[in-house]
Design an enzyme around this catalytic site. Structure first.
Site, PDB file in Angstrom:
ATOM      1  N   SER A   1      14.914  20.510 -16.555  1.00 45.66           N
ATOM      2  CA  SER A   1      13.699  21.266 -16.856  1.00 45.66           C
ATOM      3  C   SER A   1      14.119  22.517 -17.613  1.00 45.66           C
ATOM      4  O   SER A   1      15.163  23.101 -17.334  1.00 45.66           O
ATOM      5  CB  SER A   1      13.004  21.650 -15.553  1.00 45.66           C
ATOM      6  OG  SER A   1      12.203  22.795 -15.745  1.00 45.66           O
TER       7      SER A   1
ATOM      8  N   GLU B   1       9.622   7.523 -16.994  1.00 43.40           N
ATOM      9  CA  GLU B   1       8.252   7.952 -17.308  1.00 43.40           C
ATOM     10  C   GLU B   1       7.837   7.511 -18.707  1.00 43.40           C
ATOM     11  O   GLU B   1       6.704   7.082 -18.930  1.00 43.40           O
ATOM     12  CB  GLU B   1       8.140   9.478 -17.180  1.00 43.40           C
ATOM     13  CG  GLU B   1       8.205   9.932 -15.734  1.00 43.40           C
ATOM     14  CD  GLU B   1       8.439  11.433 -15.588  1.00 43.40           C
ATOM     15  OE1 GLU B   1       8.434  11.909 -14.463  1.00 43.40           O
ATOM     16  OE2 GLU B   1       8.611  12.120 -16.619  1.00 43.40           O
TER      17      GLU B   1
ATOM     18  N   HIS C   1       0.831  -1.223   0.000  1.00 43.47           N
ATOM     19  CA  HIS C   1       0.000   0.000   0.000  1.00 43.47           C
ATOM     20  C   HIS C   1       0.860   1.265   0.000  1.00 43.47           C
ATOM     21  O   HIS C   1       0.428   2.298   0.503  1.00 43.47           O
ATOM     22  CB  HIS C   1      -0.959   0.039   1.203  1.00 43.47           C
ATOM     23  CG  HIS C   1      -1.723  -1.230   1.392  1.00 43.47           C
ATOM     24  ND1 HIS C   1      -2.952  -1.451   0.800  1.00 43.47           N
ATOM     25  CD2 HIS C   1      -1.424  -2.361   2.091  1.00 43.47           C
ATOM     26  CE1 HIS C   1      -3.384  -2.668   1.152  1.00 43.47           C
ATOM     27  NE2 HIS C   1      -2.471  -3.240   1.924  1.00 43.47           N
TER      28      HIS C   1
ATOM     29  N   LYS D   1      15.997  21.081 -11.432  1.00 47.96           N
ATOM     30  CA  LYS D   1      15.312  19.800 -11.672  1.00 47.96           C
ATOM     31  C   LYS D   1      16.186  18.749 -12.363  1.00 47.96           C
ATOM     32  O   LYS D   1      17.008  19.067 -13.213  1.00 47.96           O
ATOM     33  CB  LYS D   1      14.059  20.028 -12.543  1.00 47.96           C
ATOM     34  CG  LYS D   1      12.918  20.709 -11.836  1.00 47.96           C
ATOM     35  CD  LYS D   1      12.351  19.919 -10.666  1.00 47.96           C
ATOM     36  CE  LYS D   1      11.576  18.699 -11.088  1.00 47.96           C
ATOM     37  NZ  LYS D   1      10.339  19.032 -11.780  1.00 47.96           N
TER      38      LYS D   1
END
Ligand code: ARG
Length: 478
Positions: free
Chosen positions: A294, A307, A167, A300
């Site tokens: 970024s 992804e 979980h 970043k």
């Protein structure tokens, strides 16, 4: 030009439309239906199949030796030109099969005999099977490399413990290698599915004609043997029903299903890597070579490769559903709808192979932030179950033990004191079976060596699994 001359010209330049057709297709129809822009990818298989078919035709007397050698010579020459990107592909010839045959016949008149006892339906079924057989073999190879990358990473970080989660809540400690080995197992089932599919792919469809075989005495066995359609014991594998053989695309669906599972597995990995590399977890660092910056925020470092791995899963699933849907309403046998299988299958193969390869590289470029993981795994709550097991060993029923430890956890939360810092008296107040040795329960190394069952993340188990997989992979890569 006289009408008869015009007809003659058409015949010397074969297309699927010769004879019966007075007019050519409209430009719209030609553009809409052509497949050569994508099925030219099958050129190698198409030539391979034609060479085998031509040799067989010669053996049964439909080509003489000179005709055969002319066909073989020109097909090989065409193959060279295609591989050097010098072949004049023509959209108006529809597909890879017609392009190669038309060019062959232009160069070698005996090429007009090559299509004896064969249809394009035959050809496309054969070419796709040859292509799949080869490509699946190389995909399996790539998956083995990815398994090896997990293994190297696991061996390198053999001593590292991390919290395991359920979980997405901290649950119990596991070796980092144990977590990685979970993916090695998944990938192994993926290889098993591809190998299983290979058996059904490796059956020769040539000789089915358009749908109903041929009146000519074709030697199907000879063609199949030359093309390597044999089982492990060298027995020739032929499709046994011409209608099924011509229209079966199950193996493509199976492949897309197996590919969907590979994608799903690697998408889960991607999710792990994304979480672990976030500032919130900070368990791993993915090297600069596998991350992006970024355009706006200078600080970043984004896990774009992970992804994209996750994102591409959608299109792999989509391809599977596209194939299933394309097939479901088709009456027997060949229907042009089937042409729609190619781009979906090619895209699936390219996508999955790229994802597997990329991840093998990325896994080799992660480093573990040992400080952060050792802090996370030192959370004594991770051993609450071990505490319950301690009571069970003292003869307490598990349900009761679970309840007692729950009370201890509540106490620790209330007092903002970790489980292993509460006083023995506080333990004993909740259950008399607790003794002074409970502190040992919180010794992580001891806890890990106590996990002894098959498949458990125990110290010896994980080491022996790493060794087992090392041997297993060496066996496959020999
Ligand atoms: N391009 C076609 C395909 O991919 C080849 C077979 C064409 N056969 C036909 N009868 N139109 O399915």
């Amino acid at each position: 030009m006289k009408k008869s001359q015009k007809n003659q010209k058409k015949l010397s330049h074969p297309t699927a439309r010769s004879g019966r057709f007075v007019e050519g297709p409209s430009a719209d129809a030609a553009r809409f239906s052509e497949s050569v822009s994508f099925d030219r990818r099958l050129w190698r298989q198409d030539i391979q199949g034609s060479l085998a078919h031509a040799r067989m035709l010669q053996s049964i007397g439909f080509l003489n030796r000179k005709e055969l050698s002319g066909i073989v010579r020109e097909l090989k020459q065409i193959g060279r030109e295609i591989s050097e990107d010098r072949f004049p592909w023509k959209m108006e010839l529809e597909d890879v099969h017609m392009n190669i045959e038309a060019e062959l016949t232009r160069r070698e008149p005996a090429g007009a005999k090559l299509h004896t006892g064969r249809s394009r339906n035959d050809q496309v079924a054969l070419d796709m099977r040859l292509w799949m057989r080869e490509e699946m073999g190389s995909l399996i190879h790539e998956i083995r490399s990815l398994q090896a990358a997990f293994l190297d990473c696991g061996e390198f970080h053999q001593e590292i413990l991390i919290p395991g989660y359920t979980h997405l809540q901290r649950a119990q400690p596991v070796y980092f290698a144990h977590h990685l080995l979970a993916y090695v197992e998944m990938l192994n089932r993926d290889v098993g599915r591809l190998e299983d599919c290979q058996h059904r792919v490796n059956v020769c469809p040539l000789g089915n004609g358009a749908l109903a075989g041929s009146t000519l005495p074709l030697n199907r066995e000879m063609v199949a043997l030359e093309l390597g359609f044999v089982d492990g014991r060298g027995r020739v594998q032929l499709t046994r029903n011409s209608m099924d053989g011509i229209s079966d695309r199950d193996y493509l669906v199976e492949f897309c299903a197996a590919a969907s599972l590979i994608s799903m597995h690697l998408s889960r990995l991607a999710e792990d890597l994304i979480l672990w590399s976030s500032a919130e977890f900070n368990f791993i660092r993915i090297s600069d070579s596998y991350t992006t910056g970024s355009s706006l925020m200078p600080q970043k470092k984004n896990p774009d490769m992970a992804e994209l791995t996750r994102g591409k899963t959608g299109r792999v699933y989509g391809n599977l559903v596209a194939l299933l849907t394309m097939m479901k309403g088709l009456p027997m046998t060949y229907n042009r709808d089937l042409q729609e299988d190619k781009e979906r299958v090619f895209d699936t193969m390219d996508t999955v192979r790229a994802v597997v390869r990329l991840n093998a590289g990325m896994i080799r470029h992660i480093s573990v932030n040992e400080g952060a993981v050792s802090e996370a795994v030192s959370d004594a709550n991770l051993l609450a179950t071990d505490l319950a097991d301690y009571l069970v060993n003292k003869g307490v029923a598990f349900r009761e033990a679970h309840h007692v430890v729950g009370q201890i956890v509540a106490l620790s939360e209330k007092k903002k004191t970790p489980l292993n810092a509460l006083a023995l008296e506080e333990y004993q107040a909740l259950h008399p079976a607790f003794g002074a040795e409970i502190l040992k329960v919180f010794d992580l190394r001891r806890a890990m060596s106590a996990r002894k069952g098959v498949g458990a993340p125990g110290t010896r188990q994980v080491k022996s699994e790493l060794r087992r997989w090392r041997k297993e992979l060496a066996r496959h890569t020999d």
